[in-house]
Scaffold this motif. Structure first.
Motif, short mmCIF file in Angstrom:
data_model
loop_
_atom_site.label_atom_id
_atom_site.label_comp_id
_atom_site.label_asym_id
_atom_site.label_seq_id
_atom_site.Cartn_x
_atom_site.Cartn_y
_atom_site.Cartn_z
N ARG A 395 0.83 -1.20 0.00
CA ARG A 395 0.00 0.00 0.00
C ARG A 395 0.87 1.27 0.00
O ARG A 395 0.55 2.24 -0.68
CB ARG A 395 -0.92 0.00 1.21
CG ARG A 395 -1.93 -1.14 1.21
CD ARG A 395 -2.94 -0.94 2.31
NE ARG A 395 -3.88 -2.06 2.40
CZ ARG A 395 -4.97 -2.06 3.18
NH1 ARG A 395 -5.22 -1.01 3.95
NH2 ARG A 395 -5.78 -3.09 3.22
N LYS A 435 -1.63 12.77 4.53
CA LYS A 435 -2.98 12.29 4.19
C LYS A 435 -2.91 11.12 3.20
O LYS A 435 -3.58 10.10 3.37
CB LYS A 435 -3.79 13.44 3.61
CG LYS A 435 -5.26 13.11 3.29
CD LYS A 435 -5.99 14.38 2.88
CE LYS A 435 -7.46 14.11 2.65
NZ LYS A 435 -7.73 13.31 1.48
N ARG A 436 -2.04 11.26 2.16
CA ARG A 436 -1.91 10.18 1.15
C ARG A 436 -1.41 8.89 1.79
O ARG A 436 -1.92 7.80 1.53
CB ARG A 436 -0.94 10.61 0.04
CG ARG A 436 -1.56 11.53 -0.99
CD ARG A 436 -0.50 12.19 -1.88
NE ARG A 436 0.48 11.21 -2.35
CZ ARG A 436 1.73 11.54 -2.61
NH1 ARG A 436 2.18 12.78 -2.39
NH2 ARG A 436 2.58 10.63 -3.06
N ARG A 438 -1.39 7.98 5.01
CA ARG A 438 -2.25 7.40 6.04
C ARG A 438 -3.49 6.77 5.44
O ARG A 438 -3.93 5.68 5.86
CB ARG A 438 -2.61 8.48 7.07
CG ARG A 438 -3.34 7.92 8.30
CD ARG A 438 -3.30 8.90 9.44
NE ARG A 438 -1.99 8.92 10.09
CZ ARG A 438 -1.40 10.01 10.56
NH1 ARG A 438 -1.99 11.19 10.44
NH2 ARG A 438 -0.23 9.94 11.14
N GLU A 439 -4.07 7.43 4.45
CA GLU A 439 -5.27 6.85 3.80
C GLU A 439 -4.93 5.53 3.12
O GLU A 439 -5.73 4.59 3.12
CB GLU A 439 -5.84 7.84 2.80
CG GLU A 439 -6.57 9.01 3.44
CD GLU A 439 -7.15 9.95 2.41
OE1 GLU A 439 -6.85 9.78 1.20
OE2 GLU A 439 -7.91 10.86 2.80
N SER A 442 -4.10 2.74 6.07
CA SER A 442 -5.07 2.50 7.15
C SER A 442 -6.21 1.63 6.62
O SER A 442 -6.38 1.45 5.42
CB SER A 442 -5.63 3.84 7.66
OG SER A 442 -4.60 4.66 8.13
N GLY A 443 -6.99 1.09 7.57
CA GLY A 443 -8.17 0.33 7.18
C GLY A 443 -8.00 -1.16 7.40
O GLY A 443 -7.17 -1.60 8.21
N GLY A 456 -3.60 3.11 11.18
CA GLY A 456 -2.58 3.87 10.47
C GLY A 456 -1.35 4.16 11.30
O GLY A 456 -1.37 4.07 12.54
N SER A 497 -6.91 11.04 14.51
CA SER A 497 -6.30 10.35 13.38
C SER A 497 -7.29 9.46 12.68
O SER A 497 -7.00 8.95 11.62
CB SER A 497 -5.09 9.50 13.84
OG SER A 497 -5.54 8.56 14.83
#
Length: 497
Positions: A395, A435-436, A438-439, A442-443, A456, A497
């Motif tokens: 990722r 932001k890029r 972590r997005e 994460s998940g 994240g 976060s």
């Protein structure tokens, strides 16, 4: 007469060939004897014929050079058998000799010419259609000239033998020189293709064959290195597709590296191979039986051995290079994730700083730490932790741009490096970068034992500007400090976060 003898002595001493010695002798005999035709013959016992080699004639009688008659029907044979060197009555003595009848010979003189080993070479003769008185002094002159001719034959024979030995020696030296040049070409070569072409061109200088064609082998394909015609290409292909047992024996043991491409056409194939496969073929179109070409055979063996040693050396070098690349890959990359490791990162970050200085643009470094990774290992095991790291890496790599770099810095730490633009606003760029990342990371993560929701990593971003300290370790420590600030903020406010 004295002048004739002096001239004759000079001729015998300095005559360059057999003819230049014989003709003055014939002229002397003709002048002293008064016989209108004087000549030297050669007796070919195998063909059973007598042939006139050289002659000195007057118009009164002409016995032409090249005249050939059966040996059994000659005056010379009769004279030798009877020991009669001179006769003034040929019709009365040997009237049944056809050649004498046709030429109308009345007076005849003949003495044998023997080689030094006493083998009969031919006869020294004189003839006339009228009665000519030939006394003992003429017979003695004939015998003397016969001995001189015999000595000259021996000298000429030895000269020819010496010239032949010299020619053979020169040919052998030429082959040794060719073999040396072939070896030197192979020692200096860094490409087998170039070496095979050069060696085939050198081999063309040998006269034992009419043509040399060379091919580089790549799998089952042939790369024509000598503008060979379709027939040669077909022969080479047949060698590759032919006796696989013989080819494997050559590859494994380097024995008998020459095969018949076509025995009827006298075409040999030189098989050049490394330790694992056939690398090249050279077709040799012979002029004669290979068994009669001992020195040339040595040259071919030398050529194929030199080329095969080069092929093996280049093959070993290629294997070593591949092994070194693997070792270098392992030395500079993380085995689990395949990412560059810390050592690679330090060297690459230094290069990135130099590039940023040259372009007068900022450099962004993000230090990434996987929060909760220790707990994940404790709850699910290290195998699951390894799989999580691999999925996380996939990722993270997905957010990279063309010139960006991401590396595994430690167990659960990663570093991102990317070039910015001169007019960038750091606060905006850093926020977008966080932001890029972590997005993307994460998940939900599907692991073999369970599905994991990951909130994240902690991310610290710094900006390095041209003119800042050019030190990768110091720069990374600043990014690491920024990451710990983010970690403390996330712990203090988990919902943020």
């Amino acid at each position: 007469m004295d002048n004739d003898l002096r001239q004759l002595a000079r001729t015998l001493a300095h005559g360059d060939d057999f003819e230049s010695v014989v003709r003055p002798l014939l002229a002397l005999i003709k002048r002293v004897s008064g016989l209108p035709s004087v000549y030297l013959t050669f007796i070919d016992k195998n063909a059973e014929e007598q042939r006139v080699l050289f002659a000195d004639n007057d118009s009164a009688m002409v016995i032409g050079e090249g005249l050939s008659v059966p040996w059994k029907d000659t005056l010379c044979k009769r004279a030798l058998e009877e020991g009669r060197y001179v006769t003034n009555d040929v019709p009365g003595c040997w009237g049944n000799v056809k050649a004498a009848q046709e030429l109308g010979i009345q007076t005849y003189a003949s003495v044998p010419v023997h080689r030094v080993d006493r083998e009969l070479f031919g006869t020294l003769c004189g003839a006339s259609s009228v009665d000519v008185h030939v006394d003992e002094s003429v017979v003695e002159l004939l015998h003397l000239c016969s001995e001189l001719i015999a000595l000259n034959l021996e000298r000429h024979s030895r000269t020819l033998q010496a010239e032949k030995r010299a020619t053979v020696a020169e040919q052998r030296l030429n082959k040794v020189d060719l073999a040396s040049r072939i070896t030197s070409a192979c020692l200096a070569a860094s490409s087998l293709r170039v070496a095979v072409r050069e060696v085939s061109q050198l081999l063309e200088q040998d006269t034992a064959w009419s043509k040399v064609d060379a091919f580089r082998v790549s799998g089952d394909a042939l790369d024509n290195l000598s503008d060979a015609n379709d027939h040669s290409q077909l022969l080479a292909q047949q060698v590759l597709e032919g006796d696989q047992g013989a080819l494997q024996l050559i590859i494994k043991q380097q024995e008998q590296p020459m095969l018949w491409a076509d025995a009827e056409e006298q075409t040999q194939a030189l098989v050049i191979c490394s330790g694992s496969q056939v690398e090249a073929l050279i077709l040799i179109f012979l002029q004669a039986d290979i068994a009669d070409c001992g020195d040339s055979l040595y040259l071919l063996n030398s050529a194929v051995n030199s080329l095969s040693l080069l092929a093996a050396k280049l093959d070993d070098h290629a294997r070593l290079e591949a092994a070194n690349q693997v070792l270098q890959q392992h030395a500079l990359h993380d085995v689990l994730t395949g990412l560059p490791n810390r050592r690679y990162l330090i060297e690459a970050l230094d290069d990135k700083m130099s590039e940023a200085e040259r372009l007068e643009t900022p450099l962004y470094i993000a230090f990434i730490d996987l929060d909760g990774f220790k707990q994940l290992n404790d709850d699910y095991g290290h195998d699951a932790g390894d799989i999580f790291l691999q999925r996380f890496t996939e990722r993270l790599v997905g957010v990279l741009r063309g010139h960006d770099l991401v590396a595994r810095y430690g167990g659960d730490e990663f570093v991102f490096v990317g070039l910015g633009s001169p007019d960038d606003d750091f606060s905006v760029v850093s926020a977008q970068l966080v932001k890029r990342i972590r997005e993307a990371t994460s998940g939900n993560f599907e692991l073999p034992e369970a599905d994991l929701f990951y909130r994240g990593p902690s991310i610290g971003v710094i900006e390095w500007q041209p003119g800042d300290m050019h030190d990768a370790d110091v720069t990374l420590s600043h990014a690491d400090a920024a990451m710990y600030q983010d970690k403390r903020r996330r712990r203090a406010n988990p919902d943020a976060s």
